[in-house]
Design a protein around this motif. Sequence first.
Motif, mmCIF file in Angstrom:
data_model
loop_
_atom_site.group_PDB
_atom_site.id
_atom_site.type_symbol
_atom_site.label_atom_id
_atom_site.label_comp_id
_atom_site.label_asym_id
_atom_site.label_seq_id
_atom_site.Cartn_x
_atom_site.Cartn_y
_atom_site.Cartn_z
ATOM 1 N N THR A 1 -1.474 -30.072 50.516
ATOM 2 C CA THR A 1 -1.248 -30.591 49.165
ATOM 3 C C THR A 1 -0.780 -29.449 48.257
ATOM 4 N N LEU A 2 0.397 -29.623 47.686
ATOM 5 C CA LEU A 2 0.962 -28.651 46.749
ATOM 6 C C LEU A 2 0.874 -29.233 45.340
ATOM 7 N N THR A 3 0.297 -28.463 44.412
ATOM 8 C CA THR A 3 0.162 -28.925 43.023
ATOM 9 C C THR A 3 0.914 -27.983 42.096
ATOM 10 N N LEU A 4 1.695 -28.567 41.165
ATOM 11 C CA LEU A 4 2.481 -27.777 40.217
ATOM 12 C C LEU A 4 1.827 -27.774 38.843
ATOM 13 N N ASP A 5 2.006 -26.673 38.118
ATOM 14 C CA ASP A 5 1.587 -26.562 36.722
ATOM 15 C C ASP A 5 2.859 -26.482 35.886
ATOM 16 N N THR A 6 3.188 -27.547 35.179
ATOM 17 C CA THR A 6 4.403 -27.601 34.371
ATOM 18 C C THR A 6 4.076 -28.199 33.003
ATOM 19 N N ASP A 7 4.965 -27.939 32.026
ATOM 20 C CA ASP A 7 4.794 -28.549 30.706
ATOM 21 C C ASP A 7 4.881 -30.060 30.814
ATOM 22 N N ASP A 8 5.865 -30.516 31.528
ATOM 23 C CA ASP A 8 6.041 -31.927 31.843
ATOM 24 C C ASP A 8 6.969 -31.987 33.048
ATOM 25 N N ARG B 1 0.827 -1.216 0.000
ATOM 26 C CA ARG B 1 0.000 0.000 0.000
ATOM 27 C C ARG B 1 0.862 1.266 0.000
ATOM 28 N N GLY B 2 1.934 1.229 -0.819
ATOM 29 C CA GLY B 2 2.797 2.400 -0.988
ATOM 30 C C GLY B 2 3.931 2.515 0.007
ATOM 31 N N TYR B 3 4.106 1.521 0.894
ATOM 32 C CA TYR B 3 5.157 1.595 1.915
ATOM 33 C C TYR B 3 6.060 0.371 1.838
ATOM 34 N N TYR B 4 7.334 0.597 2.209
ATOM 35 C CA TYR B 4 8.284 -0.496 2.404
ATOM 36 C C TYR B 4 8.568 -0.606 3.898
ATOM 37 N N TYR B 5 8.845 -1.834 4.368
ATOM 38 C CA TYR B 5 9.039 -2.048 5.803
ATOM 39 C C TYR B 5 10.359 -2.751 6.098
ATOM 40 N N CYS B 6 11.028 -2.262 7.138
ATOM 41 C CA CYS B 6 12.266 -2.903 7.589
ATOM 42 C C CYS B 6 11.972 -4.281 8.156
ATOM 43 N N ASN B 7 12.902 -5.200 7.965
ATOM 44 C CA ASN B 7 12.805 -6.491 8.632
ATOM 45 C C ASN B 7 12.836 -6.293 10.146
ATOM 46 N N TYR B 8 12.074 -7.113 10.846
ATOM 47 C CA TYR B 8 12.111 -7.131 12.315
ATOM 48 C C TYR B 8 12.790 -8.423 12.741
ATOM 49 N N GLU B 9 13.721 -8.329 13.677
ATOM 50 C CA GLU B 9 14.401 -9.523 14.174
ATOM 51 C C GLU B 9 14.651 -9.387 15.665
ATOM 52 N N LYS B 10 14.277 -10.420 16.418
ATOM 53 C CA LYS B 10 14.395 -10.357 17.874
ATOM 54 C C LYS B 10 14.624 -11.753 18.441
ATOM 55 N N GLU B 11 15.533 -11.841 19.411
ATOM 56 C CA GLU B 11 15.721 -13.091 20.140
ATOM 57 C C GLU B 11 14.751 -13.138 21.319
ATOM 58 N N PHE B 12 14.284 -14.343 21.639
ATOM 59 C CA PHE B 12 13.432 -14.486 22.815
ATOM 60 C C PHE B 12 13.767 -15.794 23.527
ATOM 61 N N GLN B 13 13.468 -15.821 24.815
ATOM 62 C CA GLN B 13 13.827 -16.961 25.652
ATOM 63 C C GLN B 13 12.631 -17.884 25.864
ATOM 64 N N VAL B 14 12.893 -19.175 25.795
ATOM 65 C CA VAL B 14 11.877 -20.188 26.073
ATOM 66 C C VAL B 14 12.316 -20.965 27.314
ATOM 67 N N LYS B 15 11.440 -21.003 28.279
ATOM 68 C CA LYS B 15 11.757 -21.687 29.539
ATOM 69 C C LYS B 15 10.649 -22.684 29.869
ATOM 70 N N LYS B 16 10.998 -23.679 30.654
ATOM 71 C CA LYS B 16 9.999 -24.625 31.113
ATOM 72 C C LYS B 16 8.980 -23.900 31.988
ATOM 73 N N LYS B 17 7.709 -24.212 31.773
ATOM 74 C CA LYS B 17 6.662 -23.629 32.612
ATOM 75 C C LYS B 17 6.702 -24.306 33.978
ATOM 76 N N LEU B 18 6.783 -23.501 35.020
ATOM 77 C CA LEU B 18 6.833 -24.031 36.375
ATOM 78 C C LEU B 18 6.102 -23.061 37.292
ATOM 79 N N ASN B 19 4.880 -23.398 37.625
ATOM 80 C CA ASN B 19 4.060 -22.558 38.499
ATOM 81 C C ASN B 19 3.426 -23.410 39.589
ATOM 82 N N ILE B 20 3.151 -22.786 40.719
ATOM 83 C CA ILE B 20 2.359 -23.435 41.770
ATOM 84 C C ILE B 20 0.897 -23.168 41.447
ATOM 85 N N SER B 21 0.181 -24.212 41.050
ATOM 86 C CA SER B 21 -1.215 -24.036 40.641
ATOM 87 C C SER B 21 -2.186 -24.155 41.803
#
Length: 309
Positions: A263-270, A229-249
């Motif tokens: 009773t303590l229950t955890l919410d984790t990916d595995d 639509r009449g515009y050019y756009y710069c590439n966007y590039e970004k690093e991001f961190q992936v961590k195991k999910k670990l929460n007290i549910s």
Amino acid sequence: MDERKIFRGKFLTLGLTAIIAISVLFISMYEVSASLNIESINFIGSNADLKINVTIKNTDTNSVTFNLTLKDTSNDDGDKEVIYSEQRTIDGNRTQSYTFGKYSGDTLNSYWENFRCEKHTIQAKITIAGSSPYPKTEDIDLSADTFSLTFSPDIETGKISPTTRIYVTVKGTDGKGINYAKVIITDGDTKKERTTDSNGRTDFKISDLFSSASTGTYTLKISKNEVVRGYYYCNYEKEFQVKKKLNISGISPANPKVNERVTLTLDTDDYYAGIWLTIEGPKPQYHTLTDKTFYFTLDTIGTYKISVS
């Protein structure tokens, strides 16, 4: 006169003539290559649709066939530095300009990152019969408009796990979604690609993209290397961190009594080994968990802080 001596003399003269002829030919080739020079490298346009103009001068009276190579030496990937390499011919006593672009003029290689908005170093080199005069180099700062991006959750501040679904919305300066924008997720040497829909949206999960998805650093790149639509756009590039999910549910009961089982229950990916439970308070406790559910009791009245890591 001895005929053998006469024959020998003729042979030597013939041999000398041949040697002289070869020498003259070599000198002539050298002079032709020296007659060709890169006069200038100029740039047409200031946005991501950059065109490169190379001016070459031939001072010889004869036409010269040569190979012209253009490089973007600022490219991090050395295998993709060459953005153009073809054979050309220039007439004698002529100054000729050649224009190169991704969409006009002589076409540059499609992988050229002309939408990477920063300083680029462009090098032009001519080669004739294996001889290369000094190349000429010029710098250019490329610029264009910037995407309006939305991530959910935020890849910079949000908690991203391998099973977190990340929603990406790509919009232009006019506030409208950009269709068919490339969203590339990279893990080391492995790249996976998604494409935005008509609303500029796409989504992904690391665990869906990579068979051996793990924690660590990933790279997200968004690009739309054409006019929108009449515009050019710069590439966007970004690093991001992936961590195991670990929460007290859950902690039940919420307000336990002394010596009552909690009773303590955890919410984790595995579940993964080495989760450390810390119970801070009047009488601290420390445990290494072996399951997503853990039971414990508190035998002293007070306020406790529970954390897992």
